[in-house]
Motif scaffolding. Sequence first.
Motif, PDB file in Angstrom:
ATOM      1  N   TYR A 275       1.035  -1.160  -0.068  1.00 34.55           N
ATOM      2  CA  TYR A 275       0.001   0.167  -0.163  1.00 34.55           C
ATOM      3  C   TYR A 275       1.099   1.221   0.037  1.00 34.55           C
ATOM      4  CZ  TYR A 275      -3.848   3.069   1.644  1.00 34.55           C
ATOM      5  OH  TYR A 275      -4.827   3.948   1.618  1.00 34.55           O
ATOM      6  N   ASP A 276       0.760   2.040  -1.102  1.00 32.97           N
ATOM      7  CA  ASP A 276       1.681   3.144  -1.187  1.00 32.97           C
ATOM      8  C   ASP A 276       3.092   2.961  -1.137  1.00 32.97           C
ATOM      9  OD1 ASP A 276      -0.632   4.690  -1.626  1.00 32.97           O
ATOM     10  OD2 ASP A 276      -0.738   5.513   0.138  1.00 32.97           O
ATOM     11  N   GLY A 277       3.539   1.580  -1.090  1.00 28.39           N
ATOM     12  CA  GLY A 277       4.919   1.393  -0.980  1.00 28.39           C
ATOM     13  C   GLY A 277       5.360   1.013   0.195  1.00 28.39           C
ATOM     14  N   LEU A 278       4.496   1.037   1.371  1.00 30.28           N
ATOM     15  CA  LEU A 278       4.874   0.929   2.383  1.00 30.28           C
ATOM     16  C   LEU A 278       5.078  -0.514   2.798  1.00 30.28           C
ATOM     17  CD1 LEU A 278       1.841   3.117   4.101  1.00 30.28           C
ATOM     18  CD2 LEU A 278       4.438   3.685   3.784  1.00 30.28           C
ATOM     19  N   THR A 279       6.628  -0.644   3.255  1.00 33.92           N
ATOM     20  CA  THR A 279       7.057  -1.910   3.413  1.00 33.92           C
ATOM     21  C   THR A 279       8.602  -1.622   4.144  1.00 33.92           C
ATOM     22  OG1 THR A 279       8.293  -4.015   2.718  1.00 33.92           O
ATOM     23  CG2 THR A 279       8.022  -2.253   1.075  1.00 33.92           C
ATOM     24  N   SER A 280       8.946  -2.570   5.221  1.00 32.05           N
ATOM     25  CA  SER A 280      10.273  -2.316   5.820  1.00 32.05           C
ATOM     26  C   SER A 280      11.309  -2.483   4.967  1.00 32.05           C
ATOM     27  CB  SER A 280      10.246  -3.264   7.067  1.00 32.05           C
ATOM     28  OG  SER A 280      10.343  -4.584   6.528  1.00 32.05           O
ATOM     29  N   ALA A 281      11.160  -3.196   3.796  1.00 32.43           N
ATOM     30  CA  ALA A 281      12.214  -3.283   2.933  1.00 32.43           C
ATOM     31  C   ALA A 281      12.794  -2.008   2.067  1.00 32.43           C
ATOM     32  CB  ALA A 281      11.935  -4.403   1.620  1.00 32.43           C
ATOM     33  N   GLN A 282      11.859  -0.934   2.160  1.00 29.91           N
ATOM     34  CA  GLN A 282      12.379   0.423   1.953  1.00 29.91           C
ATOM     35  C   GLN A 282      13.612   0.843   2.549  1.00 29.91           C
ATOM     36  OE1 GLN A 282       8.636   2.126   3.043  1.00 29.91           O
ATOM     37  NE2 GLN A 282       8.828   3.375   1.181  1.00 29.91           N
ATOM     38  N   TYR A 283      13.620   0.303   3.573  1.00 33.60           N
ATOM     39  CA  TYR A 283      14.896   0.746   4.468  1.00 33.60           C
ATOM     40  C   TYR A 283      15.776  -0.354   4.813  1.00 33.60           C
ATOM     41  CZ  TYR A 283      11.839   5.003   5.174  1.00 33.60           C
ATOM     42  OH  TYR A 283      11.007   5.930   4.827  1.00 33.60           O
ATOM     43  N   LEU A 284      15.351  -1.489   5.155  1.00 30.59           N
ATOM     44  CA  LEU A 284      16.255  -2.887   5.273  1.00 30.59           C
ATOM     45  C   LEU A 284      16.915  -3.327   4.331  1.00 30.59           C
ATOM     46  CD1 LEU A 284      13.879  -4.283   8.025  1.00 30.59           C
ATOM     47  CD2 LEU A 284      15.739  -2.711   8.643  1.00 30.59           C
ATOM     48  N   ALA A 285      16.366  -3.146   2.929  1.00 32.17           N
ATOM     49  CA  ALA A 285      17.023  -3.626   1.883  1.00 32.17           C
ATOM     50  C   ALA A 285      16.633  -2.530   0.765  1.00 32.17           C
ATOM     51  CB  ALA A 285      16.465  -4.986   1.609  1.00 32.17           C
ATOM     52  N   PRO A 286      17.364  -1.352   0.960  1.00 28.44           N
ATOM     53  CA  PRO A 286      17.225  -0.483  -0.120  1.00 28.44           C
ATOM     54  C   PRO A 286      17.466  -0.956  -1.497  1.00 28.44           C
ATOM     55  CG  PRO A 286      18.474   0.275   1.492  1.00 28.44           C
ATOM     56  CD  PRO A 286      18.677  -1.093   1.745  1.00 28.44           C
ATOM     57  N   GLY A 287      16.485  -0.469  -2.435  1.00 33.51           N
ATOM     58  CA  GLY A 287      16.805  -0.846  -3.672  1.00 33.51           C
ATOM     59  C   GLY A 287      16.311  -2.181  -4.419  1.00 33.51           C
ATOM     60  N   VAL A 288      15.463  -3.006  -3.330  1.00 35.23           N
ATOM     61  CA  VAL A 288      14.785  -4.123  -3.914  1.00 35.23           C
ATOM     62  C   VAL A 288      13.581  -3.651  -4.538  1.00 35.23           C
ATOM     63  CG1 VAL A 288      15.471  -5.483  -1.937  1.00 35.23           C
ATOM     64  CG2 VAL A 288      13.445  -4.472  -1.659  1.00 35.23           C
ATOM     65  N   PRO A 289      13.110  -4.580  -5.584  1.00 32.10           N
ATOM     66  CA  PRO A 289      11.761  -4.109  -6.418  1.00 32.10           C
ATOM     67  C   PRO A 289      10.665  -4.232  -5.277  1.00 32.10           C
ATOM     68  CG  PRO A 289      13.070  -5.465  -7.623  1.00 32.10           C
ATOM     69  CD  PRO A 289      13.716  -5.586  -6.021  1.00 32.10           C
ATOM     70  N   ILE A 290       9.605  -3.033  -5.262  1.00 30.60           N
ATOM     71  CA  ILE A 290       8.684  -3.262  -4.562  1.00 30.60           C
ATOM     72  C   ILE A 290       7.391  -2.866  -5.317  1.00 30.60           C
ATOM     73  CG2 ILE A 290       7.193  -1.875  -2.568  1.00 30.60           C
ATOM     74  CD1 ILE A 290      10.143  -1.023  -1.521  1.00 30.60           C
ATOM     75  N   ASP A 593      -2.313   1.996  15.760  1.00 30.80           N
ATOM     76  CA  ASP A 593      -2.112   2.595  14.594  1.00 30.80           C
ATOM     77  C   ASP A 593      -0.728   1.973  13.928  1.00 30.80           C
ATOM     78  OD1 ASP A 593      -2.248   4.415  12.412  1.00 30.80           O
ATOM     79  OD2 ASP A 593      -1.809   6.166  13.064  1.00 30.80           O
ATOM     80  N   TYR A 594      -0.469   2.374  12.540  1.00 29.39           N
ATOM     81  CA  TYR A 594       0.696   1.757  12.100  1.00 29.39           C
ATOM     82  C   TYR A 594       1.531   2.767  11.455  1.00 29.39           C
ATOM     83  CZ  TYR A 594      -1.399  -2.700  12.779  1.00 29.39           C
ATOM     84  OH  TYR A 594      -1.970  -3.895  13.323  1.00 29.39           O
ATOM     85  N   VAL A 595       2.898   3.275  11.996  1.00 32.11           N
ATOM     86  CA  VAL A 595       3.556   4.346  11.405  1.00 32.11           C
ATOM     87  C   VAL A 595       4.893   3.856  11.378  1.00 32.11           C
ATOM     88  CG1 VAL A 595       4.526   6.607  12.051  1.00 32.11           C
ATOM     89  CG2 VAL A 595       2.030   5.973  12.807  1.00 32.11           C
ATOM     90  N   GLN A 596       5.592   3.989  10.172  1.00 36.31           N
ATOM     91  CA  GLN A 596       6.911   3.526  10.019  1.00 36.31           C
ATOM     92  C   GLN A 596       7.987   4.117  10.772  1.00 36.31           C
ATOM     93  OE1 GLN A 596       7.794   2.768   5.987  1.00 36.31           O
ATOM     94  NE2 GLN A 596       9.145   1.231   6.099  1.00 36.31           N
ATOM     95  N   ASP A 597       8.751   3.486  11.152  1.00 40.16           N
ATOM     96  CA  ASP A 597       9.980   4.030  11.954  1.00 40.16           C
ATOM     97  C   ASP A 597      11.006   4.099  10.947  1.00 40.16           C
ATOM     98  OD1 ASP A 597      11.984   5.063  13.831  1.00 40.16           O
ATOM     99  OD2 ASP A 597      11.701   3.040  15.282  1.00 40.16           O
ATOM    100  N   THR A 598      11.405   5.565  10.580  1.00 41.78           N
ATOM    101  CA  THR A 598      12.646   5.964   9.701  1.00 41.78           C
ATOM    102  C   THR A 598      13.800   6.483  10.379  1.00 41.78           C
ATOM    103  OG1 THR A 598      11.563   8.109   9.556  1.00 41.78           O
ATOM    104  CG2 THR A 598      10.552   6.650   8.059  1.00 41.78           C
ATOM    105  N   SER A 611      14.232  -1.095  15.490  1.00 36.41           N
ATOM    106  CA  SER A 611      12.979  -1.080  14.824  1.00 36.41           C
ATOM    107  C   SER A 611      13.112  -0.131  13.659  1.00 36.41           C
ATOM    108  CB  SER A 611      11.802  -0.536  15.827  1.00 36.41           C
ATOM    109  OG  SER A 611      12.151   0.878  16.191  1.00 36.41           O
ATOM    110  N   TYR A 612      14.344   0.162  13.115  1.00 39.75           N
ATOM    111  CA  TYR A 612      14.526   0.818  12.060  1.00 39.75           C
ATOM    112  C   TYR A 612      13.772   0.090  10.811  1.00 39.75           C
ATOM    113  CZ  TYR A 612      16.870   3.052   7.999  1.00 39.75           C
ATOM    114  OH  TYR A 612      17.373   3.646   6.808  1.00 39.75           O
ATOM    115  N   GLY A 613      12.987   0.842  10.204  1.00 38.15           N
ATOM    116  CA  GLY A 613      12.154   0.382   8.986  1.00 38.15           C
ATOM    117  C   GLY A 613      10.932  -0.218   9.342  1.00 38.15           C
ATOM    118  N   LEU A 614      10.817  -0.783  10.439  1.00 33.31           N
ATOM    119  CA  LEU A 614       9.388  -1.688  10.934  1.00 33.31           C
ATOM    120  C   LEU A 614       8.394  -0.534  11.150  1.00 33.31           C
ATOM    121  CD1 LEU A 614      11.284  -4.213  12.993  1.00 33.31           C
ATOM    122  CD2 LEU A 614      10.656  -4.103  10.631  1.00 33.31           C
ATOM    123  N   PHE A 615       7.220  -1.197  11.332  1.00 34.22           N
ATOM    124  CA  PHE A 615       6.012  -0.177  11.582  1.00 34.22           C
ATOM    125  C   PHE A 615       5.698  -0.268  13.148  1.00 34.22           C
ATOM    126  CE2 PHE A 615       5.768  -0.857   7.442  1.00 34.22           C
ATOM    127  CZ  PHE A 615       5.376   0.128   6.529  1.00 34.22           C
TER     128      PHE A 615
END
Length: 734
Positions: A275-290, A593-598, A611-615
Amino acid sequence: MTTTDRTAVRLSASVSALAIGLVATSSALAQSANAAQGQAAVMPPPPATTQDIVVTAQRRSERLVDVPIAVSSVSAAKLESSGVASVLNLPQTATGLRLDYSGPYVQPTIRGVGSPLVGPGLNSNVAVYVDGFYVPNPLGTDFQLLSVTGVQVLKGPQGTLFGRNATGGAILVTTSDPSFDPTMTTKISYSSFNKVNASTYMSAGSGMFAANIAAFYERGDGYITNINTGQKVSQYRKWTVHPKLLFKPSDTVSFVLGYQHSIVNDPSPFLTSSYDGLTSAQYLAPGVPIATGSKETSNGAPAKSTLNSNLVTLTGKADFGFATLSSYTQYRNDKSNLAGDYDGTIAPIMAPRWRVWDKTFTQELNLASKQGGPLTWVTGLYYYHNKNQYPGYIVTIGGGAPFEYFRSISRTKSYAAFADATYEVLDHLFLTGGLRYSVDKTQGQFLCSACGGLAGEGSKTFRKLTPRANVRYELGRATNVYFSYNKGYKSGFIPVSAFSTVPIKPEGIDAYEVGFKTARGPFHFDTSAYYYKYSNLQVAAYVNSAAVYRNAKKAEIYGGDAQISADLTRDLSLSLGVTYTHAQYKQFGDAVDYVQDTNKFLPGTDTPNPSYGLFLHPNVPVDGNVMPRSPRFSGTASADYKHKFGWGDIHLDANLFYTSKFYFDSPERFSQKRYALLNLRAGYTTPDGHFGFDVFGTNVTNSKYRIQVLPGDFAIQQVYGEPASVGASFTVHY
């Protein structure tokens, strides 16, 4: 067969034998009763017209226009012309109903009342019945509408007559019983995404016996592609065989023995995008296809969703003359294997797999009076036993070795007695009163290996009296106004998947409704307005891969709906249905609620943030928010044209479904904007009626709409409904 299975089968056989004995004995009693009545027979009801629709919403056959309940009644012909082939598509013909998914678990909602709960031993608060038998397992609720004669959607709580967890309403599906007249229908279709569908129905009989069989097979490629490989990954296969045997030793006694075996292998409920690209992989595995689109996934772990279901039923009926005794005995055994990828990418972050074993035995006896006199009534006894087992919830985290997270067993026994009666106190004025007393005994035990071996076992018994009362005034033979009060109830449970034995309280609804119904010649019209006081709502969230359950204190729901259908000419029929729903939390408190930790580091330090990248799961106030899956407006419209020529019959059908925006969660963070679905069908039938050919399109405007949103620790996952599809079918009927 296991010892448990053998015990359940023996129990089923014993109770069935008891029911058979009762029904057989009733035949002799019926003759005595009839003789005693002599000429003092009750006055027969007014003759039915060709426009009368008969329903069983009050556990007895009545004209729809006389039933003081809001009901959407959909015939088999209407299901066919609207392109509705499974339970999931029913909202396209029944206003006020939504059917969404949570993984492969089906979540019905009627007029804003629906359960967000999935997990061990949990049931929906919209009850589903097939041929009078309760379907408790939400994994087995989205079935094909095979050899169906009609569907009734009862709106509002049905705590008296359909009391087993019917807080929001009930969906009643009726299939064909064997007939003595030989008949056969076979249909084959092919449509987009390489979908092949074949079904057949056959029935015949001789003497005291008749038998039928309905069979269905479907396979297809689906519409979801994995963007990592470019391969289609949504191939699926489903099949069902459903034979019935009718034994009719006399005109007043009958037995129907049924068996159903179903296999479903369809991974699509777990083929998610973000949903809107919201996944922990954005930060834990930068560059993976989403993947974020409606026809794509980027899962790295395999998706799996299978169901192996076996069902045995026995229905016995005996006509006493003054009343009919019915016995319903059921044993069902459902087994599922499930697996998904909870970060939704090829990165090895979080992937679970688990099995669900669900066994159910039910027995019901009810006695319903004949129609026609000033007093009609129904009374009955009900028993329900369910065992739900998660033999091992296995997870893989960070590419490590799989390990068991938890296992659980939930057991529920329910006993109920109910009675309901309608009396004509004055000419054209009818009063209805009903009571149901339920006892629900629930047990649960769990072992959380990942929590240091935390284990627990608990039990709780819930008791509840649920009344209903109706006043109906007959303005004319086919026109009624009514006012009703109903008490809805959904049993509490032991939240084993939250690793707790503290019971969750039962839900309750006080429902008030006023309605008007009329059937004049070719026109049918009904409308109703309703107000619900909803208390102790059972809600859930998922925190640190575990469920968190609680009771929200209060909610308020009000609205109205209307349905009209008309045969404008001999060839043209139109129908329209609309629903308005205002569903709002009044006293919830704080919801998850679900808020991503950046934050890569803990605030003010150089220490890595675990918890970096997790919700994260902050508690936020939601009082005043709209309840999930409760669109303000929804509606259906259809047009059906048919005409007979000397060279055959043609038909043209169109069905439109519309819904306004709604939310999937209490904090109103994840939503689905308004959308419409348009289905079209055109067909030709030979003059003798033996052969038919149809072309059809579903979702022909290619609307993109979500059928589920799954917020979690590792991603906010979503699945979309089927895009535009076209196809053709060939039917043989004798």
